[in-house]
Design a protein around this motif. Structure first.
Motif, PDB file in Angstrom:
ATOM      1  N   TYR A 146       0.832  -1.206  -0.023  1.00  0.00           N
ATOM      2  CA  TYR A 146       0.004  -0.063   0.026  1.00  0.00           C
ATOM      3  C   TYR A 146       0.870   1.162  -0.167  1.00  0.00           C
ATOM      4  O   TYR A 146       2.051   1.116   0.312  1.00  0.00           O
ATOM      5  N   ARG A 147       0.225   2.557   0.017  1.00  0.00           N
ATOM      6  CA  ARG A 147       1.045   3.810  -0.140  1.00  0.00           C
ATOM      7  C   ARG A 147       0.979   4.256   1.090  1.00  0.00           C
ATOM      8  O   ARG A 147       0.136   4.429   1.927  1.00  0.00           O
ATOM      9  N   ALA A 148       2.238   4.572   1.756  1.00  0.00           N
ATOM     10  CA  ALA A 148       2.219   5.098   2.982  1.00  0.00           C
ATOM     11  C   ALA A 148       1.727   6.297   3.295  1.00  0.00           C
ATOM     12  O   ALA A 148       1.328   6.493   4.738  1.00  0.00           O
ATOM     13  N   SER A 149       1.610   7.242   2.556  1.00  0.00           N
ATOM     14  CA  SER A 149       1.069   8.725   2.812  1.00  0.00           C
ATOM     15  C   SER A 149      -0.572   8.493   2.978  1.00  0.00           C
ATOM     16  O   SER A 149      -1.103   9.419   3.846  1.00  0.00           O
ATOM     17  N   ASP A 150      -1.121   7.955   2.399  1.00  0.00           N
ATOM     18  CA  ASP A 150      -2.575   7.746   2.349  1.00  0.00           C
ATOM     19  C   ASP A 150      -3.372   6.458   2.530  1.00  0.00           C
ATOM     20  O   ASP A 150      -4.622   6.219   2.623  1.00  0.00           O
ATOM     21  N   GLY A 151      -2.629   5.519   2.624  1.00  0.00           N
ATOM     22  CA  GLY A 151      -3.178   3.896   2.992  1.00  0.00           C
ATOM     23  C   GLY A 151      -3.705   3.474   1.726  1.00  0.00           C
ATOM     24  O   GLY A 151      -4.297   2.247   1.834  1.00  0.00           O
ATOM     25  N   ARG A 152      -3.493   4.135   0.478  1.00  0.00           N
ATOM     26  CA  ARG A 152      -4.247   3.485  -0.555  1.00  0.00           C
ATOM     27  C   ARG A 152      -3.654   2.173  -1.057  1.00  0.00           C
ATOM     28  O   ARG A 152      -2.235   2.103  -1.217  1.00  0.00           O
ATOM     29  N   PRO A 153      -4.392   1.082  -1.332  1.00  0.00           N
ATOM     30  CA  PRO A 153      -3.674  -0.305  -1.608  1.00  0.00           C
ATOM     31  C   PRO A 153      -3.023   0.080  -3.027  1.00  0.00           C
ATOM     32  O   PRO A 153      -3.575   0.780  -3.920  1.00  0.00           O
ATOM     33  N   SER A 154      -1.912  -0.615  -3.176  1.00  0.00           N
ATOM     34  CA  SER A 154      -1.285  -0.583  -4.622  1.00  0.00           C
ATOM     35  C   SER A 154      -1.864  -1.211  -5.566  1.00  0.00           C
ATOM     36  O   SER A 154      -2.415  -2.228  -5.575  1.00  0.00           O
ATOM     37  N   ASP A 155      -1.998  -0.515  -6.852  1.00  0.00           N
ATOM     38  CA  ASP A 155      -2.860  -1.302  -7.831  1.00  0.00           C
ATOM     39  C   ASP A 155      -2.366  -2.413  -8.291  1.00  0.00           C
ATOM     40  O   ASP A 155      -3.029  -3.250  -8.804  1.00  0.00           O
ATOM     41  N   PHE A 156      -0.846  -2.686  -8.258  1.00  0.00           N
ATOM     42  CA  PHE A 156      -0.227  -3.655  -8.801  1.00  0.00           C
ATOM     43  C   PHE A 156      -0.214  -4.782  -7.820  1.00  0.00           C
ATOM     44  O   PHE A 156      -0.060  -5.913  -8.269  1.00  0.00           O
ATOM     45  N   SER A 157      -0.485  -4.588  -6.739  1.00  0.00           N
ATOM     46  CA  SER A 157      -0.495  -5.489  -5.649  1.00  0.00           C
ATOM     47  C   SER A 157      -1.743  -6.735  -5.714  1.00  0.00           C
ATOM     48  O   SER A 157      -2.885  -6.187  -5.703  1.00  0.00           O
ATOM     49  N   ALA A 158      -1.376  -7.836  -5.966  1.00  0.00           N
ATOM     50  CA  ALA A 158      -2.432  -8.944  -6.188  1.00  0.00           C
ATOM     51  C   ALA A 158      -3.368  -8.871  -5.242  1.00  0.00           C
ATOM     52  O   ALA A 158      -3.246  -8.675  -4.113  1.00  0.00           O
ATOM     53  N   THR A 159      -4.592  -9.516  -5.622  1.00  0.00           N
ATOM     54  CA  THR A 159      -5.808  -9.676  -4.742  1.00  0.00           C
ATOM     55  C   THR A 159      -6.225 -11.156  -4.419  1.00  0.00           C
ATOM     56  O   THR A 159      -5.856 -12.018  -5.391  1.00  0.00           O
ATOM     57  N   ALA A 160      -6.514 -11.395  -3.289  1.00  0.00           N
ATOM     58  CA  ALA A 160      -6.800 -12.917  -3.027  1.00  0.00           C
ATOM     59  C   ALA A 160      -8.209 -13.272  -3.697  1.00  0.00           C
ATOM     60  O   ALA A 160      -8.913 -12.324  -4.046  1.00  0.00           O
ATOM     61  N   PHE A 161      -8.623 -14.412  -3.532  1.00  0.00           N
ATOM     62  CA  PHE A 161      -9.695 -14.763  -4.119  1.00  0.00           C
ATOM     63  C   PHE A 161     -11.072 -14.228  -3.266  1.00  0.00           C
ATOM     64  O   PHE A 161     -10.674 -13.676  -2.317  1.00  0.00           O
ATOM     65  N   TRP A 162     -12.153 -14.444  -3.892  1.00  0.00           N
ATOM     66  CA  TRP A 162     -13.518 -13.565  -3.178  1.00  0.00           C
ATOM     67  C   TRP A 162     -14.157 -14.824  -2.658  1.00  0.00           C
ATOM     68  O   TRP A 162     -14.836 -15.516  -3.232  1.00  0.00           O
ATOM     69  N   GLY A 163     -14.137 -14.639  -1.301  1.00  0.00           N
ATOM     70  CA  GLY A 163     -14.669 -15.677  -0.566  1.00  0.00           C
ATOM     71  C   GLY A 163     -14.550 -17.053  -0.699  1.00  0.00           C
ATOM     72  O   GLY A 163     -13.471 -17.750  -0.887  1.00  0.00           O
ATOM     73  N   SER A 164     -15.596 -17.810  -0.836  1.00  0.00           N
ATOM     74  CA  SER A 164     -16.082 -19.325  -1.128  1.00  0.00           C
ATOM     75  C   SER A 164     -15.247 -19.431  -2.397  1.00  0.00           C
ATOM     76  O   SER A 164     -15.349 -20.801  -2.753  1.00  0.00           O
ATOM     77  N   TYR A 165     -15.163 -18.767  -3.242  1.00  0.00           N
ATOM     78  CA  TYR A 165     -14.632 -19.113  -4.960  1.00  0.00           C
ATOM     79  C   TYR A 165     -13.242 -19.318  -4.717  1.00  0.00           C
ATOM     80  O   TYR A 165     -12.702 -19.836  -5.830  1.00  0.00           O
ATOM     81  N   ALA A 166     -12.555 -19.281  -3.656  1.00  0.00           N
ATOM     82  CA  ALA A 166     -11.130 -19.596  -3.452  1.00  0.00           C
ATOM     83  C   ALA A 166     -10.995 -21.105  -3.649  1.00  0.00           C
ATOM     84  O   ALA A 166     -11.808 -21.947  -3.123  1.00  0.00           O
ATOM     85  N   PRO A 167     -10.078 -21.940  -4.049  1.00  0.00           N
ATOM     86  CA  PRO A 167      -9.731 -23.133  -4.061  1.00  0.00           C
ATOM     87  C   PRO A 167      -9.735 -24.006  -2.605  1.00  0.00           C
ATOM     88  O   PRO A 167     -10.101 -24.947  -2.510  1.00  0.00           O
ATOM     89  N   GLN A 168      -9.093 -22.871  -1.749  1.00  0.00           N
ATOM     90  CA  GLN A 168      -9.069 -23.468  -0.292  1.00  0.00           C
ATOM     91  C   GLN A 168      -9.047 -22.266   0.674  1.00  0.00           C
ATOM     92  O   GLN A 168      -9.898 -22.191   1.430  1.00  0.00           O
TER      93      GLN A 168
END
Length: 713
Positions: free
Chosen positions: A574-596
């Motif tokens: 994330y960005r230290a100045s305002d807490g914004r998540p980095s757009d390049f930083s990967a996202t985990a799966f959405w809830g129950s849609y994950a393999p595990q």
């Protein structure tokens, strides 16, 4: 190769990537097709320990780790006679390293381009803080034939001897001839086509990572504190040996992990006897995109086993830190739920022109309880020029050749589950380079650039299908000739559209759509639209800019495929100045849609940027005194490594035996989220983990108004 021909391959012993490497002709890697590479059909035996009566032989776990596969090791790098290996470390290792106090915590880094002579890794006297450094791609030292399978290893006394030899006037406090030092240490071998060359660059990934994880300005830190922070380094072989798409990355990483544990164990025994051990924090800032993403990869299995063994036999933790990955915007992940009304999945794969690397796509099923030979899905690939490729339902251990040497591999993967065994199938689609000069392949195969159609359907009722485009790690040193393929989904939005057409605010559209016209689109709006459900829980779907309903190609699921294990600390940015998540930083799966593991695959976030204009983090370049800005989840992970070492150094032996870095960091992150600055907005958990942590002190200025060095007179 015959079009639409079906063949067999040893799927239980060899990965599809290794078989493809063989099929491409000799190596399928760079220009090393002249016999320079030794083909190993069995992995070298791995040892943890050295004394015959105390030896823990890891060979029994080789199949469990997935190590019984072919792997390329250049002949000049390989131990010519593996039968000479009798143990994991030198019997007299206590004479090669200085005394390490009992309360030390070892920081280990597995990476490339690690400048061993850099001042940030030395004491105030100029001596190295590195206990051991294994250069996996360096010329083999025959004097290490009894304990080293390949490469070359240096210990503290070796490094200090070289530092003295190449320092001005043989005085460690004076300047070092880094070029000669790096060549003598096997870190830079310019006359070898398969040797390490990365330290000839101004910046090195591994040097920066190790600096952020364990680098210090020695005069500014207490000597005893520095003695408690020793280092073990492993330099991976060059990319031409690791292979396209990181083919053999897991193989070398597992060897590195076992070696780190063996070295730490042997040093403890030499100094403190057979009981106890040093806690170890390992940073591996590498990753892959395709894979099971359920904690069952060979690398993750090795970590699970090693963590358990070290805690059981030595009573100390082994902590592994890895980055979430930087592939969030790469259009490399798709998911589709298959059912009776939606039993067909189609994705368009854009294969780019003048690509000197192979392209790989993996299609994974969700878990199956019953053993079966046939893949539950049919697959059909349509190349751009319209060659007919019939739908194919593969069996475990079969492959299908088509379209100028491309192949589809079918493999069944077994994994242990809470209620017994489970099985997942995968298809791996391998497409040759598209460049006219296809010199990277022994058989001069060339694919057609353009839009390839990847289609799967189900003969019987099925659940989720996951598709991933593998990372495009080139066989070239800097990857300048690699062009990564991607899913060209027409409903995938790369940029924020900015829908404000009049003065009416449509509450059905996330407010980010209004405020960010033309900006790169992330997985979720930031700050999140604070909408709560009837139970008072934040409903993140209101800020969901990637909706499965509209597009199967998603940013969700872009997380590093070899960092999905519960025991790995997976770090986002994330960005230290305002807490914004980095757009390049990967996202985990959405809830129950994950393999595990679901959205819990991400643990915490640390900074990767200071401000919108000051991008990246300050860290060491490869040369003494050089500083550069480095950006990516690799460097956020390095900060997490430093933070974990800081926490562990405050604990006694009883506290260390109970310590869990994953649990502790999550606790700290949850508190940090509650106490975050008022100006920071809320962020989705599967984007930033449990919370955003402040960066530990690294010795570099964080305030943009401060200079790194005094202004010129």
């Amino acid at each position: 190769m015959m079009t639409n021909s079906v063949g067999k391959w040893p799927a239980d012993e060899r990965s599809p990537y290794a078989d493809w490497w063989l099929a491409m002709g000799d190596t399928g890697l760079s220009n090393l097709g002249n016999g320079d590479l030794e083909k190993l059909f069995k992995a070298y035996t791995l040892y943890w320990g050295s004394a015959e009566d105390e030896k823990i032989l890891v060979a029994d776990q080789a199949a469990h780790f997935g190590l019984d596969v072919i792997a390329p090791i250049p002949c000049t790098v390989s131990n010519p006679d593996p039968s000479t290996i009798k143990g994991g470390t030198p019997d007299d290792i206590g004479q090669h390293v200085p005394f390490v106090p009992k309360d030390a915590v070892i920081t280990a880094v597995i990476d490339e381009a690690i400048a061993l002579g850099h001042p940030r890794f030395r004491t105030e006297k100029g001596e190295t803080r590195i206990l051991a450094a294994w250069q996996q791609g360096a010329s083999f030292d025959k004097n290490q034939a009894k304990y080293l399978p390949f490469g070359q290893e240096l210990y503290t006394h070796d490094i200090n001897r070289l530092l003295e030899e190449f320092s001005d006037g043989k005085d460690l406090s004076r300047s070092l001839d880094e070029t000669l030092f790096n060549r003598a240490a096997g870190l830079d071998e310019p006359l070898k086509s398969d040797g390490l060359h990365t330290l000839s660059r101004r910046v090195g990934h591994g040097t920066a990572v190790l600096d952020l994880a364990a680098g210090f300005d020695a005069p500014n830190i207490d000597k005893k504190d520095l003695e408690r922070r020793p280092i073990i380094a492993v330099t991976l072989p060059r990319r031409s040996t690791i292979g396209m798409g990181g083919t053999f990355l897991e193989f070398y990483s597992i060897h590195a992990l076992v070696r780190i544990v063996a070295l730490a164990d042997a040093i403890w025994k030499a100094h403190h006897g057979p009981t106890g051990g040093f806690p170890i924090v390992v940073n591996l800032s590498y990753g892959q995109q395709s894979g099971p993403k359920d904690g069952s990869s060979p690398f993750e299995k090795a970590i699970e086993w090693l963590k358990s063994e070290l805690l059981k036999k030595r009573g100390v933790p082994l902590e592994i830190v890895m980055p979430a990955g930087n592939d969030n915007q790469m259009r490399c992940q798709a998911r589709r739920k298959m059912n009776n009304s939606d039993s067909f999945s189609h994705q368009a794969l854009r294969v780019q022109p003048e690509d000197y690397t192979s392209n790989f796509v993996e299609i994974w099923t969700s878990a199956l309880k019953e053993l079966q030979e046939d893949h539950p899905l049919r697959i059909r690939i349509q190349p751009p020029l319209g060659e007919a490729v019939e739908p194919w339902r593969g069996k475990h251990g079969e492959y299908k050749s088509f379209a100028s040497g491309a192949r589809i591999y079918c493999q069944r993967i077994k994994r242990d589950a809470e209620n017994g065994e489970e099985f997942r199938f995968r298809y791996v689609v391998c497409i040759p380079p598209t460049a006219d000069d296809a010199r990277l392949t022994g058989k001069q195969l060339k694919a057609v650039a353009g839009l390839w159609s990847v289609e799967v359907d189900q003969p019987t009722q099925f659940d989720h299908v996951y598709m991933g485009v593998q990372v495009d790690q080139s066989a070239e040193p800097d990857g300048e000739r690699s062009r990564r393929s991607y899913f060209d989904g027409w409903k995938y939005s790369k940029y924020l559209s900015g829908r404000l057409q009049d003065d009416t605010y449509n509450t059905d559209v996330p407010h980010e759509e209004y405020l960010g016209s033309g900006r790169v689109r992330d997985t979720f709006a930031y700050p999140l639209v604070e909408h709560y459900d009837s139970n008072g829980k934040l409903d993140v779907s209101q800020s969901n800019l990637d909706n499965w309903k509209f597009s199967h190609v998603q940013r969700k699921g872009t997380i590093n495929s070899i960092a999905a294990l519960n025991g790995i600390i997976t770090v986002a940015s994330y960005r230290a100045s305002d807490g914004r998540p980095s757009d390049f930083s990967a996202t985990a799966f959405w809830g129950s849609y994950a393999p595990q593991k679901g959205q819990d695959a991400l643990d915490v976030s640390l900074p990767a940027d200071e401000t919108p204009t000051l991008r990246g983090l300050l860290a060491a370049g490869t040369a003494a005194g050089s500083i550069a800005r480095f950006r990516g989840t690799s460097f956020s992970a390095a900060l997490a490594t430093r933070l974990i070492v800081d926490l562990m150094l405050k604990l006694d032996a009883a506290g260390l035996a109970k310590f869990s870095a994953v649990k502790r960091l999550r606790e700290i992150a949850e508190h940090a989220e509650k106490d975050k600055p008022a100006s920071w907005g809320m962020a989705a958990e599967n984007k930033v983990g449990r919370g955003r942590l402040s960066a530990p002190e690294t010795g570099y200025p964080r305030d943009p108004t401060r200079r790194v060095s005094p202004p010129p007179v």
